[in-house]
Design an enzyme around this catalytic site. Structure first.
Site, PDB file in Angstrom:
ATOM      1  N   GLU A   1       0.498  -0.956   0.392  1.00 44.08           N
ATOM      2  CA  GLU A   1      -0.010  -0.179   0.437  1.00 44.08           C
ATOM      3  C   GLU A   1       0.851   1.314  -0.221  1.00 44.08           C
ATOM      4  OE1 GLU A   1      -2.336  -3.222   2.429  1.00 44.08           O
ATOM      5  OE2 GLU A   1      -0.491  -2.745   2.336  1.00 44.08           O
TER       6      GLU A   1
ATOM      7  N   GLU B 133      14.605 -31.089  -2.851  1.00 45.16           N
ATOM      8  CA  GLU B 133      15.581 -31.827  -3.535  1.00 45.16           C
ATOM      9  C   GLU B 133      15.727 -33.716  -3.227  1.00 45.16           C
ATOM     10  OE1 GLU B 133      16.700 -30.074  -7.356  1.00 45.16           O
ATOM     11  OE2 GLU B 133      16.547 -27.881  -6.526  1.00 45.16           O
TER      12      GLU B 133
ATOM     13  N   ARG C  12      13.725 -23.357  -8.342  1.00 43.19           N
ATOM     14  CA  ARG C  12      14.845 -23.219  -6.682  1.00 43.19           C
ATOM     15  C   ARG C  12      14.403 -21.446  -6.923  1.00 43.19           C
ATOM     16  NH1 ARG C  12      20.392 -25.913  -7.884  1.00 43.19           N
ATOM     17  NH2 ARG C  12      19.604 -28.071  -7.966  1.00 43.19           N
TER      18      ARG C  12
END
Length: 369
Positions: A57, A298, A192
């Site tokens: 904002e 991973e 990633r």
């Protein structure tokens, strides 16, 4: 809440695009988007900066003022309820009131306990037409990491795997480089870059000695690397421990065994055991407390399967290469044998596309059986 117009949807979509782009840099805060509109014209827009800096904002108001305009009488479209408390920055709701905003449309109420409807109430008490609920489902998707951390006390977990068409991730001898092509590998670097941290297991470090950094695409900061090494089996000289500090989560509490990792610059967390393995829920809770909104995994079949069995995976990204490796090769997940197909894990496929010569499949986990 009232009815929303086609224009309301258009401007909220614009705010959501801003939010999506800001999500990574804003963590652990939500990456909010804000668009200011008056008389059918966008007069300012902005998105959350890094923690401790401007919220969306404020950026939108500054953007408006920088163009010589004034926010007075405008409608503010924000992807999350404006904050009403003093944190690292002053309350955005108070600034909107001070600038003379006449209407505020939020995609959703902020579930954070310091806000939780107070922002909307503060705006309404000041005579501003404030509501929440426009495109809420889309906003929950954009803010999924922050919402997961606040509502479930753990990060949103994306599990990435690459396999042959017959579901194999490596040969029996452990050779896995490279199953997929260069386009898919670049796509993984994009993934990633969108996450706050990357988790892998000791088996992957021992077998592949990976870096697990973002290299093929630009990123403002590297995701935090986390290695689950219950017995401290990995070498402190492994590539993943080089460069920026890596977090090692272990069940080995002997200080003498931890010294080489500390000397390598690692941070160590000692986890409780759950049966014969590390408590994965405890690990995710600690990562959430450390400000991780979105976690990418991973890892090998063991950790992949353990996370799935524990119900700790939210999303799966699977890259399928157009080749076969045979039934003796290694599979995607360590999973106990099922006796009934009713016990299978259900997925909802959200997206399928080609990435180079490979197929990328994105799916969300569902609880229903």
């Amino acid at each position: 809440m009232g009815a929303y117009s086609a224009a309301d949807y258009q401007y909220m979509q614009q705010a959501l695009r801003l939010a999506e782009a800001a999500t990574r840099r804003a963590a652990p805060n939500p990456g909010v988007g804000c668009v200011l509109v008056r008389a059918g014209k966008v007069i300012g827009q902005g998105a959350t900066l890094a923690a401790g800096e401007d919220h969306a904002e404020i950026q939108a108001i500054k953007n408006c003022l920088a163009q010589g305009g004034s926010p007075r009488g405008a409608t503010a479209y924000v992807t999350l309820e404006p904050c009403s408390h003093y944190g690292r920055t002053p309350p955005c709701a108070e600034r909107l009131i001070a600038e003379g905003i006449s209407r505020v449309v939020a995609a959703m109420v902020d579930p954070y306990h310091e806000v939780a409807g107070r922002g909307i109430a503060l705006l309404q008490a000041a005579g501003i037409a404030a509501s929440a609920g426009l495109m809420q489902a889309e906003a929950r998707r954009v803010h999924r990491g922050f919402l997961s951390r606040v509502e479930r006390a753990r990060p949103w977990v994306l599990l990435k795997v690459a396999a042959t068409l017959d579901g194999k991730t490596a040969l029996l001898n452990g050779n896995s480089q490279w199953i997929t092509g260069s386009a898919a590998r670049r796509d993984v670097h994009q993934l990633r870059a969108a996450h706050d941290a990357i988790l892998t297991g000791s088996g992957t470090v021992l077998a592949d000695n990976p870096l697990l950094t973002v290299r093929e695409v630009e990123t403002a900061r590297q995701p935090r690397r986390v290695v689950l090494d219950s017995q401290l089996q990995t070498s402190p000289q492994s590539r993943i421990y080089q460069g920026e500090s890596t977090l090692v989560a272990t069940c080995a509490s002997d200080p003498a065994r931890q010294v080489p990792y500390l000397a390598a610059g690692c941070e160590l967390w000692t986890l409780p055991r759950l049966g014969e393995y590390a408590d994965l829920t405890a690990l995710l809770q600690q990562l959430a407390q450390a400000g991780v909104n979105q976690l990418m995994v991973e890892a090998g079949a063991g950790l992949n399967g353990a996370l799935l069995q524990a119900g700790l995976v939210d999303e799966l990204v699977l890259y399928l290469a157009p080749c076969l490796a045979g039934d003796a090769a290694r599979g995607l997940f360590v999973w106990p044998a099922l006796q009934d197909l009713a016990d299978k894990q259900h997925l909802t496929i959200d997206d399928v596309r080609m990435v180079g010569a490979d197929i990328r499949l994105r799916a969300s986990l569902t609880i229903e059986k």
